[in-house]
Design a protein around this motif. Sequence first.
Motif, short mmCIF file in Angstrom:
data_model
loop_
_atom_site.label_atom_id
_atom_site.label_comp_id
_atom_site.label_asym_id
_atom_site.label_seq_id
_atom_site.Cartn_x
_atom_site.Cartn_y
_atom_site.Cartn_z
N GLY A 1 -54.07 31.45 54.21
CA GLY A 1 -54.21 30.53 53.09
C GLY A 1 -55.52 30.78 52.38
O GLY A 1 -56.38 31.52 52.88
N ALA A 2 -55.70 30.17 51.24
CA ALA A 2 -56.91 30.37 50.45
C ALA A 2 -58.12 29.75 51.15
O ALA A 2 -57.98 28.91 52.05
CB ALA A 2 -56.74 29.75 49.06
N ILE B 1 -54.12 39.02 54.60
CA ILE B 1 -52.72 38.64 54.44
C ILE B 1 -51.80 39.86 54.48
O ILE B 1 -50.73 39.82 55.11
CB ILE B 1 -52.52 37.85 53.12
CG1 ILE B 1 -53.45 36.62 53.12
CG2 ILE B 1 -51.07 37.42 52.97
CD1 ILE B 1 -53.45 35.86 51.82
N VAL C 1 -48.10 29.66 56.52
CA VAL C 1 -48.70 29.77 55.19
C VAL C 1 -49.17 28.39 54.75
O VAL C 1 -48.37 27.46 54.60
CB VAL C 1 -47.72 30.36 54.17
CG1 VAL C 1 -48.38 30.50 52.81
CG2 VAL C 1 -47.21 31.72 54.64
N SER D 1 -50.62 26.27 51.91
CA SER D 1 -50.86 26.18 50.47
C SER D 1 -51.19 24.74 50.11
O SER D 1 -51.15 23.84 50.95
CB SER D 1 -49.61 26.63 49.70
OG SER D 1 -48.56 25.71 49.86
N PHE E 1 -45.23 33.35 49.13
CA PHE E 1 -46.55 33.91 48.84
C PHE E 1 -46.95 33.75 47.38
O PHE E 1 -48.13 33.89 47.04
CB PHE E 1 -46.58 35.39 49.23
CG PHE E 1 -46.44 35.61 50.71
CD1 PHE E 1 -47.41 35.16 51.59
CD2 PHE E 1 -45.32 36.25 51.24
CE1 PHE E 1 -47.28 35.34 52.95
CE2 PHE E 1 -45.19 36.44 52.60
CZ PHE E 1 -46.17 35.98 53.46
N LEU F 1 -49.70 30.93 46.81
CA LEU F 1 -50.99 30.96 47.50
C LEU F 1 -52.18 30.93 46.55
O LEU F 1 -53.17 30.24 46.81
CB LEU F 1 -51.08 32.21 48.38
CG LEU F 1 -50.55 32.10 49.80
CD1 LEU F 1 -50.76 33.41 50.54
CD2 LEU F 1 -51.21 30.96 50.55
#
Length: 263
Positions: free
Chosen positions: A46-47, A210, A222, A224, A242, A245
């Motif tokens: 994730g970010a 990733i 994942v 988000s 994806f 993201l």
Amino acid sequence: MNNKEPIIILKTKNLSIGYVSKKKQTSIASNINIELKRGELVGLIGANGIGKSTLLRTLTQVQNPLEGTIEIDGKNVSDFAPLELAKVMSLVLTEQITSKNLSVFELVALGRQPYTNWIGTMSKQDTIAINNALEQTNIIELKHKKCFELSDGQLQKVMIARALAQDTDLIILDEPTTHLDMYHKAYILKLLQRLAKDTNKTILFSSHEIDLAIQLCDTMIVFSAERVTSNTPQNLIKNGIFDSLFPKDLITFDYNTKTFIIK
């Protein structure tokens, strides 16, 4: 054909994570329902700042969940005594170790603490477990070196060996490829993939790598802004997960190469 049902090592049900301060509750993510199966390599991605570390801290009992439950081997994680929990789950953090004057063997031996007696006397079984962990991570030749003599990549392998020596069903690593170059990032994640298969342990790691995780993981989680999704990399790609993201103004996911590209 093998029709055996997979063994669930860790399971969350309607889990909400976040913080409580001065009677104010701040939720980061809710309705997290994941299952980690025995022998799988699982990547959490994730970010930056999205909540990956918070999720790991909650799964490992460093902080309490806001709502929902976490089970390990079918037992609520809150019902484990600390020593019991150390025998089913091991943790590898990104923080620099403070015991670099220890030898590699001595540092890996710390993984046996849940099993040694109150004065820390090691048995023959403990020594075998330590040497097996050194062999499995390909660092047996480093066993007598001091940890301050090691490169970042070698030290990361030592930390993984310590988790292996702890002999738990579940190993959790927080960003194990931090500070490593591209080759050693791939090497560490490939090592984790092999260890999951060879030892039949469940290995969960968080990472910003990733593209590598897509190639190597059995399952990915994942994280988000909208939700937390868990599935195989192939199904995540198929379902367009994806795409959510990152903002689409700069980075996009390429379905042909299965990688992120800069516009």
